[in-house]
Design an enzyme around this catalytic site. Structure first.
Site, PDB file in Angstrom:
ATOM      1  N   ASN A 190       0.830  -1.215   0.000  1.00 30.27           N
ATOM      2  CA  ASN A 190       0.000   0.000   0.000  1.00 30.27           C
ATOM      3  C   ASN A 190       0.859   1.258   0.000  1.00 30.27           C
ATOM      4  OD1 ASN A 190      -3.060  -0.460   0.127  1.00 30.27           O
ATOM      5  ND2 ASN A 190      -2.220  -2.052   1.467  1.00 30.27           N
ATOM      6  N   MET A 209       1.074  -2.415  12.669  1.00 29.56           N
ATOM      7  CA  MET A 209       0.385  -3.390  13.512  1.00 29.56           C
ATOM      8  C   MET A 209       0.326  -2.989  14.992  1.00 29.56           C
ATOM      9  SD  MET A 209      -0.728  -5.354  11.300  1.00 29.56           S
ATOM     10  CE  MET A 209      -1.372  -6.753  12.214  1.00 29.56           C
ATOM     11  N   ARG A 210       0.361  -1.696  15.266  1.00 30.61           N
ATOM     12  CA  ARG A 210       0.242  -1.237  16.649  1.00 30.61           C
ATOM     13  C   ARG A 210      -0.831  -0.167  16.758  1.00 30.61           C
ATOM     14  NH1 ARG A 210       4.717  -2.995  19.702  1.00 30.61           N
ATOM     15  NH2 ARG A 210       5.928  -4.276  18.282  1.00 30.61           N
ATOM     16  N   ASN A 270      -6.002   5.296   7.971  1.00 32.55           N
ATOM     17  CA  ASN A 270      -5.640   3.877   7.961  1.00 32.55           C
ATOM     18  C   ASN A 270      -6.430   3.171   6.871  1.00 32.55           C
ATOM     19  OD1 ASN A 270      -4.545   1.386   9.012  1.00 32.55           O
ATOM     20  ND2 ASN A 270      -6.543   0.987   9.946  1.00 32.55           N
ATOM     21  N   HIS A 307      -8.156  -0.600   6.069  1.00 35.04           N
ATOM     22  CA  HIS A 307      -8.547  -1.845   6.731  1.00 35.04           C
ATOM     23  C   HIS A 307      -9.181  -2.785   5.708  1.00 35.04           C
ATOM     24  CE1 HIS A 307      -9.780  -4.463   9.986  1.00 35.04           C
ATOM     25  NE2 HIS A 307     -10.961  -4.551   9.377  1.00 35.04           N
ATOM     26  N   VAL A 339     -10.653   0.786  17.773  1.00 42.38           N
ATOM     27  CA  VAL A 339      -9.995  -0.095  16.800  1.00 42.38           C
ATOM     28  C   VAL A 339     -10.791  -0.054  15.494  1.00 42.38           C
ATOM     29  CG1 VAL A 339      -9.361  -2.486  16.276  1.00 42.38           C
ATOM     30  CG2 VAL A 339      -9.030  -1.579  18.586  1.00 42.38           C
ATOM     31  N   ASP A 340     -10.184   0.483  14.451  1.00 43.12           N
ATOM     32  CA  ASP A 340     -10.815   0.557  13.123  1.00 43.12           C
ATOM     33  C   ASP A 340     -12.182   1.243  13.173  1.00 43.12           C
ATOM     34  OD1 ASP A 340      -8.614  -0.942  12.136  1.00 43.12           O
ATOM     35  OD2 ASP A 340      -9.578  -2.793  12.751  1.00 43.12           O
TER      36      ASP A 340
HETATM   37  C1  GRF Z   1      -3.241  -4.229   4.206  1.00 49.16           C
HETATM   38  O1  GRF Z   1      -3.890  -5.316   3.657  1.00 49.16           O
HETATM   39  C2  GRF Z   1      -4.141  -3.419   5.090  1.00 49.16           C
HETATM   40  O2  GRF Z   1      -5.486  -3.659   4.872  1.00 49.16           O
HETATM   41  C3  GRF Z   1      -3.800  -3.816   6.483  1.00 49.16           C
HETATM   42  O3  GRF Z   1      -2.466  -4.219   6.427  1.00 49.16           O
HETATM   43  C4  GRF Z   1      -2.136  -4.675   5.139  1.00 49.16           C
HETATM   44  C5  GRF Z   1      -0.810  -4.093   4.755  1.00 49.16           C
HETATM   45  O4  GRF Z   1      -0.304  -4.638   3.579  1.00 49.16           O
HETATM   46  N1  GRF Z   1      -4.053  -2.715   7.389  1.00 49.16           N
HETATM   47  P1  GRF Z   1       0.916  -3.959   2.859  1.00 49.16           P
HETATM   48  O5  GRF Z   1       2.077  -3.956   3.836  1.00 49.16           O
HETATM   49  O6  GRF Z   1       0.508  -2.589   2.460  1.00 49.16           O
HETATM   50  O7  GRF Z   1       1.198  -4.827   1.672  1.00 49.16           O
END
Ligand code: GRF
Length: 211
Positions: free
Chosen positions: A21, A99-100, A116, A118, A153-154
């Site tokens: 991403n 992831m935090r 973010n 999701h 969260v989200d």
């Molecule tokens: C994505 O699929 C997103 O939805 C989630 O973490 C993933 C990250 O993937 N929050 P990348 O590192 O961007 O490939």
């Protein structure tokens, strides 16, 4: 629209994983489809692919150790992340697989300026491995959501969403791949709209103004 001579809209990206991403956002900036520039990439994982992806693009990339907790940054780490983002003059913090959970002090420092992505159509399936949750639930449609980050969260206001079908023979891997392909369209589009000043938040609702 930014006027000539006005400074570029700068982005700081936080990620823990492979960085696909981040890559599409950075490439959209470089191609001019998003009127912005990724100034800095930070990761809590020393050998995360996202750092390598950034370096390959000549973008400043730093591993900052997250400290003693598993699911959040400790105070010292939080300070270091904030200092790095401020030094890079980030206008927007883009979470790309970070992831935090960010705590209030961080949220306050960049109030309304953290987004973010999701891998589900929120508010369905918040939390981890949302594509597995969608499969387990028997959902026929899922997708991805870009949202502002708040203390939950989200749970922050939704900026954009893109749906994908769940197919009968989907495995977690095939579904995740299809969702990621949608993410790679949605995230640059949302970042571009924010950089253009097109996005307005009215309570829980995010309104896309005209360009
Ligand atoms: C994505 O699929 C997103 O939805 C989630 O973490 C993933 C990250 O993937 N929050 P990348 O590192 O961007 O490939």
């Amino acid at each position: 629209m930014r006027m000539m001579g006005e400074r570029k809209f700068l982005i700081g990206v936080l990620g823990s994983g492979k960085g696909s991403n981040f890559a599409v956002v950075a490439d959209a900036c470089r191609a001019g489809t998003a009127p912005a520039e990724v100034a800095l990439v930070l990761s809590d994982v020393a050998d995360a692919g996202i750092l390598e992806q950034a370096r390959q693009r000549g973008i400043q990339a730093r591993f900052i150790p997250p400290g003693k907790f598993r699911t959040r940054l400790d105070e010292e780490a939080e300070q270091a992340y904030l200092e790095a983002l401020r030094a890079a003059r980030a206008d927007l913090v883009v979470l790309a697989g970070f992831m935090r959970v960010l705590k209030q002090r961080f949220l306050n420092a960049f109030a309304g300026r953290i987004i973010n992505i999701h891998p589900s159509l929120l508010p369905a399936f918040p939390g981890l491995e949302a594509w597995k949750q969608a499969l387990a639930h028997g959902a026929k449609v899922t997708g991805c959501t870009v949202h502002f980050v708040d203390a939950g969260v989200d749970s922050g206001p939704i900026i954009g969403q893109q749906a994908v079908p769940v197919l009968d023979d989907d495995t977690p891997e095939t579904l995740h791949q299809r969702i990621q392909a949608a993410e790679h369209e949605l995230y640059p589009r949302c970042v571009a709209a924010i950089a253009r000043g097109q996005i307005r938040v009215e309570g829980r609702r995010v309104v896309w103004g005209k360009t």
